[in-house]
Design a protein around this motif. Structure first.
Motif, PDB file in Angstrom:
ATOM      1  N   VAL A 165       0.849  -1.190   0.000  1.00 19.96           N
ATOM      2  CA  VAL A 165       0.000   0.000   0.000  1.00 19.96           C
ATOM      3  C   VAL A 165       0.884   1.239   0.000  1.00 19.96           C
ATOM      4  CG1 VAL A 165      -1.689   1.332   1.317  1.00 19.96           C
ATOM      5  CG2 VAL A 165      -1.917  -1.158   1.148  1.00 19.96           C
ATOM      6  N   ASP A 166       0.635   2.127  -0.971  1.00 14.87           N
ATOM      7  CA  ASP A 166       1.359   3.402  -1.081  1.00 14.87           C
ATOM      8  C   ASP A 166       2.874   3.208  -1.081  1.00 14.87           C
ATOM      9  OD1 ASP A 166      -1.117   4.575  -1.104  1.00 14.87           O
ATOM     10  OD2 ASP A 166      -1.015   5.336   0.951  1.00 14.87           O
ATOM     11  N   LYS A 167       3.329   2.077  -1.587  1.00 17.05           N
ATOM     12  CA  LYS A 167       4.753   1.752  -1.701  1.00 17.05           C
ATOM     13  C   LYS A 167       5.487   1.847  -0.355  1.00 17.05           C
ATOM     14  CE  LYS A 167       5.018   3.284  -6.522  1.00 17.05           C
ATOM     15  NZ  LYS A 167       5.725   4.132  -7.507  1.00 17.05           N
ATOM     16  N   THR A 168       4.737   1.688   0.739  1.00 14.46           N
ATOM     17  CA  THR A 168       5.333   1.862   2.065  1.00 14.46           C
ATOM     18  C   THR A 168       4.930   0.757   3.036  1.00 14.46           C
ATOM     19  OG1 THR A 168       5.367   4.267   1.773  1.00 14.46           O
ATOM     20  CG2 THR A 168       5.555   3.452   4.034  1.00 14.46           C
ATOM     21  N   TRP A 169       3.661   0.422   3.070  1.00 17.03           N
ATOM     22  CA  TRP A 169       3.183  -0.654   3.958  1.00 17.03           C
ATOM     23  C   TRP A 169       3.130  -1.962   3.181  1.00 17.03           C
ATOM     24  CZ3 TRP A 169      -1.349  -3.751   4.002  1.00 17.03           C
ATOM     25  CH2 TRP A 169      -1.559  -4.498   5.186  1.00 17.03           C
TER      26      TRP A 169
ATOM     27  N   PHE B 269       0.574 -17.374   8.711  1.00 22.16           N
ATOM     28  CA  PHE B 269       1.408 -16.385   9.385  1.00 22.16           C
ATOM     29  C   PHE B 269       1.859 -15.354   8.366  1.00 22.16           C
ATOM     30  CE2 PHE B 269       5.325 -14.526  11.024  1.00 22.16           C
ATOM     31  CZ  PHE B 269       4.964 -14.241  12.331  1.00 22.16           C
ATOM     32  N   CYS B 270       1.616 -14.079   8.681  1.00 22.19           N
ATOM     33  CA  CYS B 270       2.070 -12.975   7.841  1.00 22.19           C
ATOM     34  C   CYS B 270       2.818 -11.958   8.703  1.00 22.19           C
ATOM     35  CB  CYS B 270       0.883 -12.294   7.142  1.00 22.19           C
ATOM     36  SG  CYS B 270       0.170 -13.241   5.781  1.00 22.19           S
ATOM     37  N   VAL B 271       3.486 -11.061   8.038  1.00 23.46           N
ATOM     38  CA  VAL B 271       4.191  -9.967   8.695  1.00 23.46           C
ATOM     39  C   VAL B 271       3.758  -8.673   8.023  1.00 23.46           C
ATOM     40  CG1 VAL B 271       6.436  -8.900   9.143  1.00 23.46           C
ATOM     41  CG2 VAL B 271       6.181 -11.395   9.313  1.00 23.46           C
ATOM     42  N   GLU B 272       3.444  -7.654   8.836  1.00 25.43           N
ATOM     43  CA  GLU B 272       3.217  -6.316   8.291  1.00 25.43           C
ATOM     44  C   GLU B 272       4.468  -5.488   8.546  1.00 25.43           C
ATOM     45  OE1 GLU B 272       0.600  -3.548   9.998  1.00 25.43           O
ATOM     46  OE2 GLU B 272       0.892  -4.206  12.080  1.00 25.43           O
ATOM     47  N   SER B 273       4.813  -4.655   7.561  1.00 25.57           N
ATOM     48  CA  SER B 273       6.025  -3.845   7.657  1.00 25.57           C
ATOM     49  C   SER B 273       5.745  -2.430   7.193  1.00 25.57           C
ATOM     50  CB  SER B 273       7.143  -4.454   6.800  1.00 25.57           C
ATOM     51  OG  SER B 273       8.244  -3.568   6.685  1.00 25.57           O
ATOM     52  N   TYR B 274       6.297  -1.467   7.902  1.00 22.45           N
ATOM     53  CA  TYR B 274       6.228  -0.052   7.540  1.00 22.45           C
ATOM     54  C   TYR B 274       7.658   0.382   7.233  1.00 22.45           C
ATOM     55  CZ  TYR B 274       1.731  -0.479   9.934  1.00 22.45           C
ATOM     56  OH  TYR B 274       0.475  -0.883  10.327  1.00 22.45           O
ATOM     57  N   ASP B 275       7.980   0.442   5.950  1.00 23.26           N
ATOM     58  CA  ASP B 275       9.367   0.695   5.556  1.00 23.26           C
ATOM     59  C   ASP B 275       9.381   1.174   4.110  1.00 23.26           C
ATOM     60  OD1 ASP B 275      12.109   0.762   5.273  1.00 23.26           O
ATOM     61  OD2 ASP B 275      12.346  -1.407   5.127  1.00 23.26           O
TER      62      ASP B 275
END
Length: 487
Positions: free
Chosen positions: A411-415, A434-440
């Motif tokens: 999402v928005d090339k960030t999340w 199992f998933c991982v969310e990342s803000y980077d």
């Protein structure tokens, strides 16, 4: 007396059978009405139970009761990962904004929703490296196992005993023989679909190995339709791997597979690795009744990078719907773009509506699917319903061979959301995932560019193409759509 009893039984057996059939149907229908969250699913099961006496009830017991009431476990304090605590809910907005910038403050809504669903903190200081294809992921995983000093925990859906699988088997055996605490958890149904599998050679070498939810244990088996689809590897409690890859030759370039299955795995370092380990520990206890604890598995975790991240376990127990809510939160918070890559796409009505609303709001929504997956009936069901999304502005792309098994949402090339879950009912309702969310920014941009490159070699699916399908094909696709929630 016995003769009279037998005579009465013969006289009234039809009444007795009718009463038992009615009681069974009533009990199963009541259970479906009480415990099926989706009203259409409940109506479908109740209709089957009532219209197909006995068989409908049997099918419901086998395939319809999908909640595992896992015994709650209380572990010692040493089991809890020793990392800095995550932000309180009121501080999440500031944490996200300070990490990825004020212009992406809208993404903090995702963090708040996922935090409320998972009850786990968003953790700073992580490094996440995407590993494209088995030719990159498997050597990195094997190198970590060979370097292990204290512990190795591995969970996999498929773990074949083919050439690539044997390489992993031998690495795990060597680690066990040099004193490393090795634990291997395999889904029972998944192992039976790829023969020969790795369970026997690992067990013969005395490597602690357990099967999750034996699918063919004696009747009754209320878990026959459930799968542990998670892929988790954690070494020394400090480096973790997760994503969509199973362990078999199909992911690497060998003579048998000149066009290997496309997929993405991720190497993680930093505090978020404890989320992978904690998920494995719970599953291992459920399957093996063995408590994993101590510094060998849960060391002190220091910051290794700049990414905010959180592990998201999901399954038909107390963690049901966490990944689905994460997807919905991502769609609601998007400001510019949503990019989705999935091998199977049969989402529920709520996800379909959210995708449509995002596209109709002016957000670029792109979904990349395989031209042909390895499950034709899922492709048929996808074709039946996806026209509604295209009509509302969602762009659907069909990628050419080789088959792409990747599971990504950006999402928005960030999340970023990545892991083992597909966009279908089995993943979001029946499987343990199992998933991982990342803000980077760095990871999000890299994945977005990878998806864009995949889109450039794909063709766009149009409403005209869907409308030109012959009636028998459209009927086949519609029928397939009816059955996908139960498969």
């Amino acid at each position: 007396m016995d003769a009279i009893w037998v005579e009465n039984l013969e006289r009234y057996w039809a009444h007795i059978a009718s009463f038992l059939t009615l009681a069974l149907a009533t009990g199963c229908s009541g259970h479906a009405a009480l415990y099926k969250r989706n009203s259409r699913s409940a109506i479908g099961w109740i209709g089957l139970i009532l219209l197909v006496p006995v068989l409908g009830s049997v099918l419901y017991v086998l395939l319809g009761i999908n909640r595992v009431r896992r015994k709650a476990i209380t572990l010692f304090e040493s089991v809890s990962p020793r990392h800095a605590p995550g932000a309180d809910p009121e501080d999440v907005r500031s944490l996200v904004a300070n990490t990825i910038g004020e212009e992406h403050r809208n993404l903090a809504n995702i963090a708040r929703i996922v935090g409320a669903e998972t009850n786990t903190p968003l953790l700073a200081g992580n490094r996440i490296d995407p590993l494209f294809g088995g030719d990159r992921a498997f050597p990195a995983m094997l190198a970590a196992i060979e370097a292990a000093q204290n512990s190795v925990t591995l969970a996999s859906y498929h773990f074949s005993n083919d050439a690539e699988g044997q390489t992993f088997v031998q690495a795990l055996i060597r680690a066990h023989q040099r004193g490393v605490k090795v634990r291997v958890l395999l889904d029972d149904f998944g192992q039976r679909t790829y023969l020969p599998n790795a369970y026997r050679p690992l067990s013969r070498a005395n490597v602690p190995t357990a099967l999750f939810l034996p699918a063919f244990r004696p009747w009754p088996n209320p878990f026959i339709n459930l799968r542990n689809h998670r892929k988790i590897l954690v070494v020394d409690g400090k480096v973790g791997f997760t994503g969509g890859m199973n362990i078999h030759d199909g992911h690497v370039r060998v003579p048998k597979y000149r066009s290997p299955v496309r997929d993405i795995h991720f190497r993680l370092q930093g505090p978020v690795v404890a989320d992978l380990q904690r998920t494995f520990v719970r599953d291992w206890f459920f399957a093996a009744r063995d408590v994993i604890t101590g510094d060998a598995f849960f060391p002190l975790l220091l910051e290794r990078g700049n990414a905010l991240a959180r592990g998201i376990p999901d399954g038909p127990d107390g963690e049901l719907d966490t990944i689905r809510f994460s997807m919905l939160a991502g769609l609601e918070a998007a400001d510019h773009s949503v990019q989705i890559v999935t091998p199977y796409f049969v989402p529920d009505e709520t996800l379909m509506t959210s995708l449509s609303v995002a596209a109709m709001s002016g957000i670029d929504v792109d979904i990349i699917l395989p031209e042909h997956s390895n499950m034709p009936f899922v492709d048929w069901a996808t074709r039946h319903q996806i026209g509604r999304l295209i009509q509302r502005g969602v762009r659907v792309w069909l990628a050419p061979s080789p088959f792409d098994h990747s599971k990504l949402m950006v999402v928005d090339k960030t999340w970023s959301l990545f892991g083992s879950a597909n966009w279908d009912a089995r993943s979001l309702r029946l499987n343990f995932e199992f998933c991982v969310e990342s803000y980077d920014h760095v990871l999000g941009d890299r994945l977005a560019r990878r998806i864009a490159a995949r889109k450039r070699i794909s063709r766009q699916l149009t409403l005209e193409e869907l409308a030109k399908r012959p009636f028998p094909i459209r009927l086949r696709d519609g029928i397939a759509r009816l059955f996908t929630p139960y498969l």
